[in-house]
Write a protein that holds these residues in place. Structure first.
Motif, PDB file in Angstrom:
ATOM      1  N   UNK A 150      47.452  37.812  36.176  1.00 21.68           N
ATOM      2  CA  UNK A 150      46.475  36.755  35.912  1.00 21.68           C
ATOM      3  C   UNK A 150      45.081  37.346  35.760  1.00 21.68           C
ATOM      4  N   UNK A 151      44.703  38.242  36.683  1.00 23.40           N
ATOM      5  CA  UNK A 151      43.377  38.872  36.608  1.00 23.40           C
ATOM      6  C   UNK A 151      43.283  39.840  35.435  1.00 23.40           C
ATOM      7  N   UNK A 152      44.365  40.539  35.145  1.00 30.73           N
ATOM      8  CA  UNK A 152      44.365  41.532  34.080  1.00 30.73           C
ATOM      9  C   UNK A 152      44.163  40.888  32.712  1.00 30.73           C
ATOM     10  N   UNK A 153      44.601  39.656  32.573  1.00 33.01           N
ATOM     11  CA  UNK A 153      44.536  38.973  31.272  1.00 33.01           C
ATOM     12  C   UNK A 153      43.099  38.663  30.856  1.00 33.01           C
ATOM     13  N   UNK A 154      42.214  38.443  31.812  1.00 34.46           N
ATOM     14  CA  UNK A 154      40.846  38.022  31.500  1.00 34.46           C
ATOM     15  C   UNK A 154      40.104  39.026  30.612  1.00 34.46           C
ATOM     16  N   UNK A 291      39.728  47.253  46.378  1.00 33.71           N
ATOM     17  CA  UNK A 291      40.224  48.519  46.931  1.00 33.71           C
ATOM     18  C   UNK A 291      41.465  48.336  47.800  1.00 33.71           C
ATOM     19  N   UNK A 292      41.426  47.341  48.669  1.00 30.14           N
ATOM     20  CA  UNK A 292      42.531  47.160  49.610  1.00 30.14           C
ATOM     21  C   UNK A 292      43.790  46.731  48.875  1.00 30.14           C
ATOM     22  N   UNK A 293      44.860  47.458  49.109  1.00 26.63           N
ATOM     23  CA  UNK A 293      46.115  47.183  48.424  1.00 26.63           C
ATOM     24  C   UNK A 293      46.450  48.207  47.359  1.00 26.63           C
ATOM     25  N   UNK A 294      45.476  49.070  47.026  1.00 24.55           N
ATOM     26  CA  UNK A 294      45.751  50.150  46.073  1.00 24.55           C
ATOM     27  C   UNK A 294      46.555  51.254  46.751  1.00 24.55           C
ATOM     28  N   UNK A 400      37.876  45.361  39.099  1.00 20.76           N
ATOM     29  CA  UNK A 400      38.425  46.710  38.906  1.00 20.76           C
ATOM     30  C   UNK A 400      39.203  46.796  37.596  1.00 20.76           C
ATOM     31  N   UNK A 401      40.021  45.802  37.303  1.00 21.27           N
ATOM     32  CA  UNK A 401      40.795  45.801  36.061  1.00 21.27           C
ATOM     33  C   UNK A 401      39.873  45.743  34.845  1.00 21.27           C
TER      34      UNK A 401
END
Length: 422
Positions: A150-154, A291-294, A400-401
């Motif tokens: 969802x975030x990557x699509x923006x 950052x958290x989750x990478x 980040x994306x």
């Protein structure tokens, strides 16, 4: 025609944020009691007011610092020609990016269908069922690890839209249209209006900024824009009504606007007064959710003996419980950007705002140079700047994306330019 470029600048976003904050500070205790039946701690709260003022000045300082850097260089507005050249050079990459993004959206839908069943997925689109379907879908996306689609699509949509406008490439246009249709289906399953608003607003921003520094609207564009804005507003109301039927009334709309803006400052006052505890406080979690989750996200924190108690999804859920424990309406968990920065860094958070202001002004100024890569970031960053009443959205994974895509486009265009010079 009036040039509207100032309305897209970080300065105007800062101004609107200060206005909303001031409006929240001067509301009487009865205002919050009547709207959400909760006690107010924000009315003329000098501590909160001073904190907002210091953070705003720090953000302004970051803008001023970058302006000094910008003005020390010889910069020329070459947006129209440079942007068209970069869009042409990036067509192949844009097509590949669109295909990849389309596939991950389709894969996310496939996994949701596998998780809920075809009928269950259909029910999530309609918003039917007794359980909290939005939460169920988010849990499913987290379980199958495709929520990032969802975030990557923006940023992909932003880059693709600008490429279509500048090159008139039919293949890019078709892929973009197909992606938007599939992405809307995915978003509707989440029962959330936010991603729809983000995508629609991003396209509008790209359309208006594409001829920067001339951001002008003629009568035709005004009518079309007004029509689309009305359609978007009604769409968001319908999406929200599936979880909150009262929003379709005048009082419901009023309560929703108040709860997501002014009332969030009441939560800020509760945080600063020590009456509301936010999960993962004091470790820079909320302003660095990118950052958290990478992979390897524990390496650096372990050096400083830092470990979050909750992951991002669990921290979000736990915030509802914390708000409820503070005897506030648990449906509204926003504590504003000032609150999230305070939770992360305490009173030292003003330094974070300096960096944020510098970053925002840098993106805004590079729009004028016709850098295609900036269109992958600024439409989202601009929305973050106007959303300070909710939280520090600029620190989420979406940023980040956006940056990753922007860096790749910048590097590929540099390589292309060098090849032409040889």
């Amino acid at each position: 025609m009036l040039n509207l470029k100032f309305f897209f600048s970080p300065l105007f976003a800062l101004f609107t944020s200060i206005v909303i904050a001031f409006a929240a500070l001067i509301q009487s205790t009865g205002f919050y009691r009547n709207n959400l039946r909760e006690k107010s701690e924000i009315y003329l709260n000098s501590t909160v007011g001073l904190w907002i003022l210091v953070c705003s000045i720090s953000y302004l300082l970051g803008i001023i610092v970058y302006e000094a850097i910008w003005n020390s260089r010889k910069n020329r507005y070459i947006s129209s020609q440079n942007l068209a050249i970069q869009a042409e050079n990036s067509k192949k990459f844009t097509k590949l990016l669109l295909i990849f993004t389309l596939l991950i959206n389709l894969f996310a839908i496939y996994q949701l269908v596998a998780y809920f069943g075809l009928y269950g997925f259909y029910m999530t689109l309609l918003g039917n069922g007794s359980e909290d379907l939005r939460l169920a879908v988010y849990r499913a996306l987290k379980a199958v690890n495709t929520g990032w689609a969802i975030a990557f699509t923006v940023p992909v949509v932003c880059i693709s839209y600008v490429t279509v406008k500048k090159t008139k490439d039919r293949h890019v246009g078709f892929l973009l249209f197909f992606l938007l249709v599939i992405h809307i289906v995915l978003i509707l399953s989440t029962q959330s209006k936010g991603p729809i608003a983000t995508i629609a607003t991003s396209i509008m921003i790209c359309e208006l900024l594409i001829n920067y520094p001339k951001v002008k609207i003629n009568f035709k564009k005004f009518v079309v824009g007004l029509f689309l804005a009305i359609v978007l507003a009604f769409s968001l109301l319908i999406i929200q009504s599936r979880r909150n039927p009262e929003i379709l009334t005048y009082q419901g709309i009023y309560n929703e606007l108040v709860s997501y803006t002014l009332v969030s400052y009441n939560r800020l006052s509760y945080v600063m007064n020590g009456d509301l505890e936010i999960p993962n406080n004091g470790i820079g979690f909320w302003t660095n959710r990118w950052y958290w989750g990478l992979p390897g996200d524990t390496i650096v924190p372990n050096l400083f003996d830092i470990k979050p108690q909750y992951d991002a999804f669990s921290a979000w859920l736990e915030t509802f419980n914390k708000v409820d424990n503070a005897k506030l309406d648990e449906r509204y968990i926003w504590i504003t950007i000032y609150g999230e920065v305070y939770v992360d860094y305490g009173y030292f958070g003003f330094m974070w705002f300096v960096i944020y202001g510098l970053f925002s002004q840098m993106l805004y100024r590079h729009i004028s140079r016709g850098n295609l890569s900036v269109y992958a970031i600024y439409p989202f960053a601009m929305q973050c700047n106007f959303g300070w009443y909710s939280g520090a959205a600029i620190g989420t994974r979406a940023t980040l994306l956006c940056v990753i895509i922007a860096v790749y486009i910048t590097v590929s265009n540099k390589i292309h330019q060098r090849k032409e010079m040889i």
